[in-house]
Motif scaffolding. Structure first.
Motif, short mmCIF file in Angstrom:
data_model
loop_
_atom_site.label_atom_id
_atom_site.label_comp_id
_atom_site.label_asym_id
_atom_site.label_seq_id
_atom_site.Cartn_x
_atom_site.Cartn_y
_atom_site.Cartn_z
N LYS A 134 4.99 73.55 -5.67
CA LYS A 134 5.72 73.71 -6.93
C LYS A 134 6.24 75.14 -7.08
N TYR A 135 5.39 76.10 -6.78
CA TYR A 135 5.71 77.50 -7.04
C TYR A 135 6.77 78.03 -6.07
N HIS A 136 6.58 77.78 -4.78
CA HIS A 136 7.45 78.39 -3.76
C HIS A 136 8.72 77.60 -3.48
N TYR A 137 8.74 76.34 -3.87
CA TYR A 137 9.90 75.52 -3.50
C TYR A 137 10.59 74.89 -4.72
N ILE A 138 9.86 74.08 -5.47
CA ILE A 138 10.49 73.35 -6.57
C ILE A 138 10.96 74.29 -7.68
N ALA A 139 10.03 75.10 -8.21
CA ALA A 139 10.35 75.96 -9.35
C ALA A 139 11.38 77.02 -8.99
N LYS A 140 11.40 77.41 -7.72
CA LYS A 140 12.34 78.45 -7.28
C LYS A 140 13.79 78.00 -7.47
N MET A 141 14.01 76.70 -7.45
CA MET A 141 15.37 76.18 -7.55
C MET A 141 15.75 75.81 -8.98
#
Length: 561
Positions: free
Chosen positions: A297-304
């Protein structure tokens, strides 16, 4: 209040009728929550102001000092001072008697308003400050012969309030230099009014409009950032401001849950501590599967993702720690740690970085349009002009919020404000093509600690130079390169003992003697100003042709640069 009295703080006092039933200021006591509504704040302010005018007999332009922790009554005292026509001198409650005495001898207040916690200091100061005649206590439960508390004053709420112009001094804020030659910044009503206007324009972009908002205040009221934004601006919006007696993250998180706090004014060090607490209490306790999912969630989903409910849903367990309502904060007072800003923005809590100085009342710029550009302090408000010195790179600003000057120090004022109004910030900056400012360093010697507190080396030196054992002293800030305070500064002192000591004592004996003497002298300074690293050397310090110590050379010699 007379309608013609149109300066900032009087306008804010009139909010007592517009939002009369709404909580204005609150704090938790051992008996539960103690709150002042907007109407109550207005009434308490007026009865105190009337007492100052008609029973104490203060005259327009006298100084009124406040020595207290942040609490609801503090706001009433500020408003009362304005109505009574006095100049408010907010004092740092962490200062020693030695430091406070220096400030009060410079500002010469006739009245001091104190919380019960600092009454003993007030008694001592009254004995030593000729101008100081009256002590009033801000606690409703206080009782003692000869000293009144502001709640027991007569319930009379009308008097002839003192009208002053926009050029008149509203506040004298002492930033540093509290020993020797105190450095009091004179802030006018015009300065404060301009800040109210420009902060509203900026906050319209980040704060919800036309509804109640709960704010948590953790900065002291003698801090200009708190006085202008965290107090004046938020009251002007009709928000509810809550104070806390504890700065422990667990206590603050509980308070945020209890009062459904939505926004805060903070310094970077506190935000870093909050991040550490969330990691220890939540993230590090996840199961291996939970940690894997958090990282996804932190490094991939939320980053976008941009800001919105999706992030809040993704990290709902973290948001529950804040009470579920908290969505943002404004950071100022020191450079923001990029990793900390990324963390909170990534989990859905907006962190906006601001920039300013006490001398600019204080906010100059606020990064609201490119908050993911963590190195930028944003663009200055529309009322500011700004440029950099072509030779030094120093940031210069010009606008209606620049201070009137330093109290009783015209030469010092002239050294930072040019005849045409340009103010020298002392900070080195770069201005991007789009107008965003990037602070890259400081010209001044001022040391900025992790919590945003500022220390003038000259102030510490003036105390250490009183030692009968020291021939030379040099104080500066050295960057930490380890631990939780990595990247922040600590106060370092390099001292040279007098030659006569070496005639009869060993190096070890001199070391013990000098350190004991320094320890005693440093009691005159509040703890955060005291050097955490004291280096004793026999070699004389490098100096210029005009006999000034070359501070940078000393730092280089001990490897602190």
């Amino acid at each position: 209040m007379e309608s013609r009295n149109k300066h900032l703080l009087s306008i804010l006092a009139n909010k007592s009728s517009e939002y009369e039933g709404r909580v204005a200021l609150g704090i938790r006591s051992k008996y539960g929550w103690r709150e002042l509504t907007y109407k109550g704040l207005g009434l308490l302010s007026r009865k105190l102001a009337r007492y100052l005018i008609e029973e104490i007999g203060v005259v327009k332009g006298e100084r009124l000092a406040i020595l207290s922790e942040s609490k609801p009554e503090y706001g009433a005292c500020v408003f009362a001072s304005v109505l009574a026509g006095t100049i408010t001198v907010p004092l740092d409650n962490k200062l020693t008697i030695y430091e406070l005495k220096s400030i009060l001898l410079d500002s010469e207040p006739s009245v001091i308003l104190v919380s019960q916690s600092y009454l003993d200091k007030a008694y001592q100061l009254r004995d030593e400050i000729p101008s100081l005649k009256t002590i009033l206590v801000m606690d409703d439960t206080f009782q003692a012969d000869g000293i009144k508390n502001i709640y027991e004053l007569p319930d009379i709420y009308d008097a002839k309030w003192r009208v002053r112009s926009g050029k008149a001094t509203a506040l004298i804020i002492y930033t540093s230099g509290t020993t020797g030659a105190p450095k009091g910044v004179e802030i006018t009503f015009g300065n404060m009014t301009s800040q109210l206007i420009i902060t509203k324009d900026a906050f319209d972009k980040i704060l919800p409009d036309n509804r109640r908002v709960s704010i948590l205040s953790i900065l002291p009221m003698n801090h200009m950032f708190e006085m202008t934004v965290g107090f004046s601006s938020f009251l002007n919006f009709g928000y509810s401001i809550y104070y806390t007696k504890s700065l422990k993250p667990k206590d603050i998180l509980k308070m945020m849950r209890d009062k459904e706090i939505e926004f805060m004014i903070i310094v970077p060090a506190f935000l870093k501590l909050l991040k550490t607490t969330l990691e220890a209490e939540c993230i590090n306790k996840y199961t291996p599967l939970g940690k894997w999912w958090f990282n996804i969630k932190y490094h991939y989903i939320a980053k976008m993702l941009g800001f919105g409910r999706i992030k809040k849903f993704l990290f709902r367990d973290l948001h529950r720690q804040f009470g579920g309502k908290f969505w943002g904060c404004l950071s100022g007072g020191a450079p923001m740690d990029v990793n900390v800003a990324i963390f909170f923005n990534r989990i859905g809590i907006k962190v906006c970085q601001g920039y300013g100085l006490t001398e600019t009342s204080p906010v100059v710029a606020l990064n609201t349009d490119k908050i993911n550009d963590y190195a930028s302090i944003g663009k200055p408000y529309k009322s500011w002009k700004y440029k950099t010195d072509p030779l030094t790179g120093e940031l210069l600003v010009k606008g209606p919020s620049v201070m009137k000057g330093y109290h009783n120090q015209p030469e010092l004022t002239a050294s930072v404000i040019e005849p045409d109004g340009w103010f020298h910030t002392g900070d080195v900056a770069k201005i991007g093509d789009d107008g965003h400012i990037y602070i890259t360093g400081r010209i001044k010697n001022m040391i900025v600690l992790s919590g945003g507190k500022k220390v003038l080396p000259e102030e510490v030196e003036s105390v250490l130079e009183k030692s009968e054992y020291l021939a030379e002293v040099c104080v500066f800030g050295a960057s930490r390169t380890f631990g939780a305070k990595d990247g922040t500064e600590e106060v370092v002192a390099v001292v040279v003992p007098k030659d006569f000591l070496y005639e009869s004592k060993t190096d070890a004996e001199i070391d013990t003697l000098v350190r004991a003497d320094i320890k005693e002298l440093l009691q005159r300074l509040t703890p955060y100003k005291r050097p955490t690293n004291i280096i004793i050397r026999r070699e004389t310090l490098p100096r210029t042709t005009t006999n000034k110590v070359k501070r940078k050379d000393v730092k280089a010699q001990i490897g602190a640069v």
